[in-house]
Design a protein around this motif. Structure first.
Motif, PDB file in Angstrom:
ATOM      1  N   MET A  18       0.941  -1.149  -0.122  1.00  0.00           N
ATOM      2  CA  MET A  18       0.179   0.254   0.040  1.00  0.00           C
ATOM      3  C   MET A  18       0.854   1.093  -0.066  1.00  0.00           C
ATOM      4  O   MET A  18       0.604   2.235  -1.007  1.00  0.00           O
ATOM      5  N   GLU A  21       2.322   1.959  -3.201  1.00  0.00           N
ATOM      6  CA  GLU A  21       1.032   2.324  -3.942  1.00  0.00           C
ATOM      7  C   GLU A  21       0.697   3.634  -4.019  1.00  0.00           C
ATOM      8  O   GLU A  21       0.970   4.638  -5.347  1.00  0.00           O
ATOM      9  N   GLY A  66      -0.169  -2.656  -6.347  1.00  0.00           N
ATOM     10  CA  GLY A  66      -2.000  -3.409  -5.703  1.00  0.00           C
ATOM     11  C   GLY A  66      -1.770  -4.679  -5.797  1.00  0.00           C
ATOM     12  O   GLY A  66      -2.781  -4.815  -4.549  1.00  0.00           O
ATOM     13  N   SER A  69      -0.806  -5.938  -1.987  1.00  0.00           N
ATOM     14  CA  SER A  69      -1.702  -5.280  -1.291  1.00  0.00           C
ATOM     15  C   SER A  69      -2.976  -6.152  -0.955  1.00  0.00           C
ATOM     16  O   SER A  69      -3.473  -6.631   0.560  1.00  0.00           O
ATOM     17  N   ASP A  70      -3.444  -6.199  -1.861  1.00  0.00           N
ATOM     18  CA  ASP A  70      -4.712  -7.099  -2.097  1.00  0.00           C
ATOM     19  C   ASP A  70      -4.843  -8.325  -1.424  1.00  0.00           C
ATOM     20  O   ASP A  70      -5.339  -8.776  -0.729  1.00  0.00           O
ATOM     21  N   LYS A 128      -7.693  -2.047   4.526  1.00  0.00           N
ATOM     22  CA  LYS A 128      -6.796  -1.281   3.506  1.00  0.00           C
ATOM     23  C   LYS A 128      -7.884  -0.536   2.886  1.00  0.00           C
ATOM     24  O   LYS A 128      -7.238   0.511   2.165  1.00  0.00           O
ATOM     25  N   GLN A 132      -5.356   2.885   2.230  1.00  0.00           N
ATOM     26  CA  GLN A 132      -4.692   2.838   0.606  1.00  0.00           C
ATOM     27  C   GLN A 132      -5.339   4.298   0.362  1.00  0.00           C
ATOM     28  O   GLN A 132      -4.735   5.249   0.203  1.00  0.00           O
ATOM     29  N   GLN A 136      -3.529   7.250  -0.594  1.00  0.00           N
ATOM     30  CA  GLN A 136      -3.834   8.459  -1.706  1.00  0.00           C
ATOM     31  C   GLN A 136      -3.739  10.110  -1.223  1.00  0.00           C
ATOM     32  O   GLN A 136      -2.941  10.650  -2.009  1.00  0.00           O
TER      33      GLN A 136
END
Length: 569
Positions: A18, A21, A66, A69-70, A128, A132, A136
């Motif tokens: 993350m 990301e 991504g 992390s997923d 999550k 995330q 961002q």
């Protein structure tokens, strides 16, 4: 936090993903200024060739991050849901018997099923999204500050309004979340009640009544869910409106900065793209409140089970095989919330090699009495002794190994005949011992006629067998256990006269070495008992042999005469 501890390594990898990301999103945002200024304003040809490669590299890194992390968040989330479900199931099996009187099984199934998933989603899936999207927002704010700290400062004036909105949305979700969960449980209970008793529903023409009850609960569930959805939709709309106001402010002040020569075209595009990335991130952060609040409600319900007290089990006295001398001394038992005692000052002795019959009207306390022996319930006062020592002196597992029990409700599983007879600690029994138990319980005659004999699957709850066949398998299991204390709670109630006679003969071979307690409505089945206990409203009103009690002309004689007249008619 305790449930996440085994997944710290997995969660660390997800966190790194993350962070990468967020960093990739920020890197792309930083590239937008030189992308515009160098390519479209300065027309730098060398830069225009390198830029696409840099963008591809950034998105490759973002894609891999991504994926990591997923995947690793999913591993942790599903693992935690499984651990909670297994932990709650294990906890239920350690709770006192009173818990099963106060909470219906469908409610337990909700806790084991959807509640476990909701908590895992709140702990992992919503975390999550929050991490995330927060990363961002942070990375895009950094880009905006880099482009123009003055414009960014003006936009940040909207932050208190967004924080206030999220607080209000969270409180509203919390208010309705608990009611939604409770409504779902009530809906399942209503369905379970109607479907489990479908024969009575049909015979008494109650389909319309049950459908009205179920529809009313379904409508309430729908109403509450619509309120939750309305909250989500309104909050999303307000967040987007707030974002639009922020965008308008940014455009206004960015124009002022450009006129002052402090902001280039690339810087403006950088601000615009960063702001456009922040708005959907804020929307998702608001929407995640619903998942988070459902998880909090489910956590309240689930940890009410996980944190409950286990059955008391402090006994230390070793117990291999008891002699079987059971003594009740002025035992009193009461169910929670009841003013009248279920048992009041019960005293008697049951010795090895004897049969103690327990009779009385319905609700007189017969089943409660025998459930005190394996300590499914604890007495309010008085003492129960086994071989001269209080039951509490023995470890629960050791005490229960001394007891074989066949109740009114036969407990069978969706497995083979042999798996149901050689159940639990008996699964190591050899085939010959299982066969002897089946023959002794008069069950082998129908087992041999099954398609695969003892390996035949009998369906959920033994649904492929008749009531009498299920009862005989339960008796065979008790015989295989060969326990020194045998409790038969109307064990022959489901058998026809011939099968009952054969089973009674089989049980007679066990009695010489065992302490046997028999609950029976049909008094003809206890005529040969060594002693008969007659209960009435929780009190021991008569005690003696069948002949002695008939001669006294008391309650036992009255019940016997009534059954004799019914049998005669």
């Amino acid at each position: 936090m305790g449930f996440t501890r085994p997944y710290r390594g997995v969660l660390l990898v997800a966190m790194v993903g993350m962070l990468l990301e967020g960093a990739a999103a920020g890197a792309f945002g930083l590239l937008t200024k030189p992308m515009v200024d160098e390519t479209f304003v300065a027309r730098n040809q060398e830069f225009s060739l390198l830029m696409p490669l840099a963008i591809v590299g950034i998105f490759v890194v973002r894609g891999v991050a991504g994926y990591l992390s997923d995947l690793f968040m999913a591993k942790a989330g599903r693992g935690i849901a499984r651990d909670m479900r297994v932990g709650a199931m294990a906890k239920y099996l350690r709770l006192p018997g009173l818990r099963f009187d106060s909470e219906p099984v469908p409610s337990m199934l909700v806790r084991l099923g959807s509640d476990s998933d909701q908590v895992a989603q709140a702990a992992i899936d919503s975390a999550k999204v929050m991490l995330q999207q927060s990363l961002q927002v942070i990375s895009m704010l950094a880009v905006m500050l880099y482009a123009s700290w003055r414009v960014t400062f003006v936009v940040l004036l909207l932050a208190p309004a967004i924080a206030w909105l999220m607080d209000k949305v969270g409180k509203r979700y919390r208010r309705f979340g608990h009611r939604v969960q409770e409504s779902a449980t009530e809906l399942m209970l209503a369905a379970d009640q109607a479907l489990s008793n479908q024969q009575e529903v049909k015979v008494y023409g109650a389909q319309a009544v049950e459908m009205q009850r179920y529809s009313s609960l379904a409508n309430e569930y729908l109403r509450l869910n619509l309120k939750v959805e309305a909250t989500r939709s309104i909050s999303s709309a307000v967040v987007q409106l707030t974002g639009a106001v922020g965008l308008a402010l940014m455009l206004f002040f960015a124009g002022r900065e450009a006129m002052e020569g402090r902001l280039t075209a690339g810087g403006f595009v950088q601000l615009m793209l960063a702001m456009m990335a922040i708005i959907p991130a804020l929307k998702q952060l608001t929407n995640v409140q619903g998942m988070l609040q459902r998880g909090i409600v489910s956590a309240d319900r689930l940890f009410a089970v996980l944190d409950a007290e286990d059955e008391p089990d402090s006994g230390q006295r070793p117990l291999q095989r008891t002699q079987g001398v059971l003594e009740f001394r002025a035992v009193q038992a009461r169910y929670p919330g009841q003013t009248q005692a279920a048992l009041s000052r019960i005293s008697f002795i049951a010795r090895p090699g004897t049969v103690t019959a327990i009779v009385g009207r319905s609700g007189s306390g017969k089943s409660t009495l025998v459930k005190l022996i394996p300590r499914f319930y604890e007495p309010e006062s008085g003492q129960i002794l086994l071989d001269g020592h209080a039951l509490n002196d023995y470890p629960l597992a050791a005490l229960r190994r001394q007891v074989a029990m066949v109740g009114q409700q036969v407990m069978l599983f969706d497995g083979s005949v042999v798996r149901n007879v050689a159940y639990g600690e008996l699964q190591q029994a050899d085939a010959d011992a299982v066969a002897r138990a089946l023959r002794a319980a008069n069950a082998m005659e129908f087992v041999n006629q099954l398609p695969e004999g003892v390996d035949t699957h009998i369906g959920a709850k033994g649904g492929k067998l008749s009531g009498g066949q299920r009862q005989r398998l339960a008796i065979a299991r008790a015989m295989l256990k060969d326990a020194p204390i045998l409790i038969l709670d109307e064990a022959t109630a489901a058998l026809d006269n011939e099968s009952e006679r054969l089973v009674q003969e089989a049980l007679a071979t066990l009695i010489p070495d065992r302490t046997t307690l028999v609950i029976a409505h049909r008094l003809s089945t206890v005529e040969h008992a060594d002693q008969v206990l007659v209960l009435d409203e929780g009190r021991l009103v008569e005690q003696g042999t069948h002949v002695e009690l008939l001669a006294r002309g008391g309650l036992y004689a009255h019940l016997h005469a009534m059954q004799f007249r019914e049998a005669g008619t």
